[in-house]
Design an enzyme around this catalytic site. Structure first.
Site, PDB file in Angstrom:
ATOM      1  N   GLU A 282     -23.883   4.077 -12.519  1.00 52.80           N
ATOM      2  CA  GLU A 282     -24.995   3.140 -12.388  1.00 52.80           C
ATOM      3  C   GLU A 282     -26.035   3.625 -11.382  1.00 52.80           C
ATOM      4  OE1 GLU A 282     -23.781  -1.316 -13.570  1.00 52.80           O
ATOM      5  OE2 GLU A 282     -24.061  -1.041 -11.443  1.00 52.80           O
ATOM      6  N   HIS A 303      -1.219  15.322 -21.091  1.00 49.75           N
ATOM      7  CA  HIS A 303      -0.571  15.206 -22.394  1.00 49.75           C
ATOM      8  C   HIS A 303      -1.477  14.530 -23.408  1.00 49.75           C
ATOM      9  CE1 HIS A 303       3.429  16.490 -20.856  1.00 49.75           C
ATOM     10  NE2 HIS A 303       2.859  16.117 -19.721  1.00 49.75           N
ATOM     11  N   LYS A 418     -28.578  -7.252 -22.019  1.00 47.56           N
ATOM     12  CA  LYS A 418     -28.549  -8.669 -21.625  1.00 47.56           C
ATOM     13  C   LYS A 418     -29.682  -9.429 -22.308  1.00 47.56           C
ATOM     14  CE  LYS A 418     -26.650  -8.044 -16.979  1.00 47.56           C
ATOM     15  NZ  LYS A 418     -26.938  -8.179 -15.560  1.00 47.56           N
TER      16      LYS A 418
HETATM   17  O1  PA5 Z   1     -23.779  -2.663  -8.904  1.00 44.68           O
HETATM   18  C1  PA5 Z   1     -24.287  -3.673  -9.369  1.00 44.68           C
HETATM   19  O2  PA5 Z   1     -25.236  -4.247  -8.798  1.00 44.68           O
HETATM   20  C2  PA5 Z   1     -23.790  -4.347 -10.638  1.00 44.68           C
HETATM   21  O3  PA5 Z   1     -22.908  -3.571 -11.339  1.00 44.68           O
HETATM   22  C3  PA5 Z   1     -23.148  -5.674 -10.303  1.00 44.68           C
HETATM   23  O4  PA5 Z   1     -22.084  -5.476  -9.437  1.00 44.68           O
HETATM   24  C4  PA5 Z   1     -22.634  -6.429 -11.531  1.00 44.68           C
HETATM   25  O5  PA5 Z   1     -23.575  -6.423 -12.537  1.00 44.68           O
HETATM   26  C5  PA5 Z   1     -22.285  -7.865 -11.159  1.00 44.68           C
HETATM   27  O6  PA5 Z   1     -23.414  -8.506 -10.644  1.00 44.68           O
HETATM   28  P1  PA5 Z   1     -23.328  -9.868  -9.871  1.00 44.68           P
HETATM   29  O7  PA5 Z   1     -22.516  -9.687  -8.643  1.00 44.68           O
HETATM   30  O8  PA5 Z   1     -24.740 -10.225  -9.555  1.00 44.68           O
HETATM   31  O9  PA5 Z   1     -22.674 -10.875 -10.790  1.00 44.68           O
END
Ligand code: PA5
Length: 428
Positions: A282, A303, A418
């Protein structure tokens, strides 16, 4: 004493690394001055030094109340960075089949939208004494929101609305968001995720700390380890800062390879691998750039994936983690009948055999398979070592993304699915 030893002899040369000293110094300086891109989200980097100890004490008190009430299970509801760090840390320190050290069972919900999985987990906890920690920084994420509605209803049915409110903990933004407002209305105990800490960098914040405290993990040691590591990993020098050396190494290898495989020889690290994949995927996977972070557990996956790594397309390099001092070891006994023909291993330990597998595999992958190999030798499975490891990868991740000229702290691409989903579901 260092808890992680980095070995790059099968990856790139020291000389190659040193070419990046000036660049890395500039990046590090811009992070220190908060002038780098996305610098509003640099709160994680000094978190071990700036921990909110008052809040940590409150978390410990709340956990004690739950233990005193004989709560068996904490349902942690969150997705991505709001659950991976806690899951990774619990498995790393306690293992997948915990013993007496696990003070409370921790289960994770809201990590998907699978009705089957949700129904099974609701069914699993329904006859247990359980509490809930709902975690969402934005407070609006669909997966945990759906799961929370179900678990909250179940808890209220079981213990009544008043007692349920005492058993629900919300970890979210300090001032805003749907979950913040929800928790304020219901007077749930709240823990705060600072504005300057993004989800995937939040394991050392209340996001990770409250579930870890409930589980019986020593968070003081975890933070102490991270603090010790930070002293070394915040330094400019590519001669001494192994985190930045690792960042440069993967940047250089990234010019030739598309994939980095994080490997460990410990199944207890499986979720650490998942945490790492989110951190790097990410943070770096933007603007058509970034290495694909993938992972394996050896010898298990030798394996299954071993054949590909050895002889398949040359798309990857490996970053391998092994542990010097196992938590437990077992000695293989001599057997008079020797029907399994294993007496050649008699009096050797299982960890010794695992280490032999590591040495043999490294040799095979590097020399014959031509797969570059970065090695991290970890001291042990302790909280301190884990603190070091978290800091190592977080610091390296930021430098690595900045070397690619990418803002490590946003994730614009995640919004696309989303938007489509909300259109299908008719959300305004
Ligand atoms: O790293 C990030 O910001 C995202 O992966 C969030 O952790 C994830 O989308 C969850 O978001 P939130 O804590 O707002 O529900």
């Amino acid at each position: 004493m260092k808890k992680i030893i980095l070995n790059l002899e099968n990856a790139i040369s020291e000389k190659e690394i040193q070419k990046y000293q000036e660049k890395v110094s500039k990046i590090n300086e811009s992070m220190n001055n908060f002038t780098s891109e996305g610098s509003d989200f640099l709160g994680w980097k000094d978190l071990p030094e700036n921990s909110n100890w008052k809040e940590i004490e409150q978390m410990k008190k709340s956990a004690k109340i739950l233990h005193d009430k004989n709560i068996e299970t904490l349902v942690v509801i969150g997705i991505g960075g709001s659950y991976l760090g806690a899951k990774a840390a619990i498995d790393f320190v306690h293992g997948q089949y915990p013993g007496k050290e696990r003070k409370m069972e921790i289960v994770f919900a809201g990590t998907s939208i699978s009705s089957t999985s949700l129904a099974q987990l609701l069914n699993y906890v329904k006859n247990k004494k359980f509490a809930i920690n709902v975690i969402s920084k934005s407070g609006t994420t669909t997966e945990p929101a759906i799961a929370f509605r179900f678990f909250k209803n179940l808890l209220e049915e079981k213990v009544g609305a008043k007692e349920a409110n005492e058993l629900i903990f919300a970890t979210t933004d300090a001032k805003r968001g749907t979950l913040f407002e929800f928790a304020t209305t219901k007077k749930y105990q709240k823990f705060v995720i600072s504005d300057d800490i993004g989800g995937r960098f939040s394991v050392l914040s209340p996001v990770g700390l409250f579930p870890l405290i409930c589980a019986g993990i020593n968070v003081d040691d975890l933070l102490e380890g991270a603090k010790e590591a930070n002293k070394i990993y915040k330094d400019n020098s590519l001669e001494t800062n192994d985190a930045y050396k690792y960042a440069v190494t993967r940047f250089v290898l990234g010019k030739k390879y598309s994939t980095e495989m994080l490997v460990s020889y410990e199944p207890n690290f499986s979720f650490f691998n998942e945490w790492w994949k989110q951190l790097y995927g990410e943070s770096e996977g933007k603007e058509g750039k970034g290495l694909l972070p993938t992972s394996a557990v050896f010898s298990t996956d030798l394996h299954s994936l071993g054949q590909f790594i050895q002889e398949g397309s040359k798309i990857l390099f490996e970053t391998v983690m092994t542990v010097k001092n196992p938590k437990y070891d077992l000695t293989i006994t001599e057997d008079v009948e020797n029907l399994d023909k294993l007496n050649y291993l008699a009096n050797k330990t299982v960890h010794y055999v695992n280490d032999a597998a590591f040495k043999a595999t490294t040799d095979a992958h590097v020399k014959e398979g031509k797969v570059p190999n970065i090695h991290l030798l970890l001291d042990d499975f302790s909280e301190k070592t884990l603190g070091w490891l978290i800091m190592f990868f977080e610091r390296a991740c930021a430098i690595s993304a900045y070397l690619l000229e990418i803002n490590p702290f946003n994730q614009p691409g995640v919004e696309v699915y989303k938007k489509n989903m909300f259109k299908i579901l008719g959300k305004n």
